[in-house]
Design a protein around this motif. Structure first.
Motif, mmCIF file in Angstrom:
data_model
loop_
_atom_site.group_PDB
_atom_site.id
_atom_site.type_symbol
_atom_site.label_atom_id
_atom_site.label_comp_id
_atom_site.label_asym_id
_atom_site.label_seq_id
_atom_site.Cartn_x
_atom_site.Cartn_y
_atom_site.Cartn_z
ATOM 1 N N VAL A 1 68.774 50.388 5.115
ATOM 2 C CA VAL A 1 68.920 51.386 4.057
ATOM 3 C C VAL A 1 69.455 50.694 2.802
ATOM 4 N N TYR A 2 69.622 51.453 1.734
ATOM 5 C CA TYR A 2 70.014 50.906 0.445
ATOM 6 C C TYR A 2 71.305 51.534 -0.062
ATOM 7 N N HIS A 3 71.859 50.865 -1.062
ATOM 8 C CA HIS A 3 72.945 51.428 -1.847
ATOM 9 C C HIS A 3 72.674 51.035 -3.291
ATOM 10 N N VAL A 4 72.407 52.018 -4.137
ATOM 11 C CA VAL A 4 72.071 51.779 -5.540
ATOM 12 C C VAL A 4 73.348 51.868 -6.373
ATOM 13 N N LEU A 5 73.676 50.760 -7.039
ATOM 14 C CA LEU A 5 74.904 50.708 -7.836
ATOM 15 C C LEU A 5 74.791 51.453 -9.152
#
Length: 156
Positions: free
Chosen positions: A54-58
């Motif tokens: 999965v991702y984490h968008v800053l």
């Protein structure tokens, strides 16, 4: 369309619902988080078809010259996710610029006390590129992060 688009409450990418399709998916490894700057990076990585986490968008990178500090980015929510103990690996996938490296280091310092593996995407000379056209930093990193030849032929 403008009224239906929002940010995913988990990873902060754009979504047409409270939770995006990637975070919602049962086929994703939710113990691996790829940290990216914005939704364009998510689309680029998804385009490879090779990432199943999965991702984490800053929402950007730390950039004091432009007045962007850590508190203006989605860093606290990433640290909160890791603090719960269910995350095995964080992959830093920010651009290799001064701002990207600064942001990676800032996050790394906030995660170092947790039991989580941190890694960064490989950087170096692209396939088909000529060495004479590579900048010194890229060429230097390619030499520093070299891999055994046997591994390189298995990847082809």
């Amino acid at each position: 369309m403008r009224t239906e688009i929002q940010y995913c409450s988990i990873c902060h990418t754009i979504s047409d619902g409270e939770i995006c399709k990637i975070c919602e998916s049962h086929n994703r490894d939710k113990s691996i988080i790829c940290v990216v700057e914005d939704v364009r990076d998510v689309m680029a990585i998804e385009g490879t078809g090779s990432y199943k986490g999965v991702y984490h968008v800053l929402g950007g990178k730390i950039n004091p010259i432009e007045g962007i500090g850590p508190s203006q980015l989605n860093i606290k929510s990433l640290v909160d996710k890791v603090s719960k103990g269910t995350i095995a690996e964080i992959i830093f996938a920010l651009s290799s610029t001064m701002e990207g490296d600064t942001t990676n280091f800032y996050i790394f310092k906030h995660l170092k006390d947790f039991k989580v593996t941190t890694s960064t995407i490989a950087r170096g000379i692209g396939i088909g590129d000529e060495l004479e056209y590579a900048d010194e930093v890229t060429l230097g990193r390619s030499l520093m992060h070299r891999i055994p030849y046997e591994q390189s032929i298995r990847q082809v």
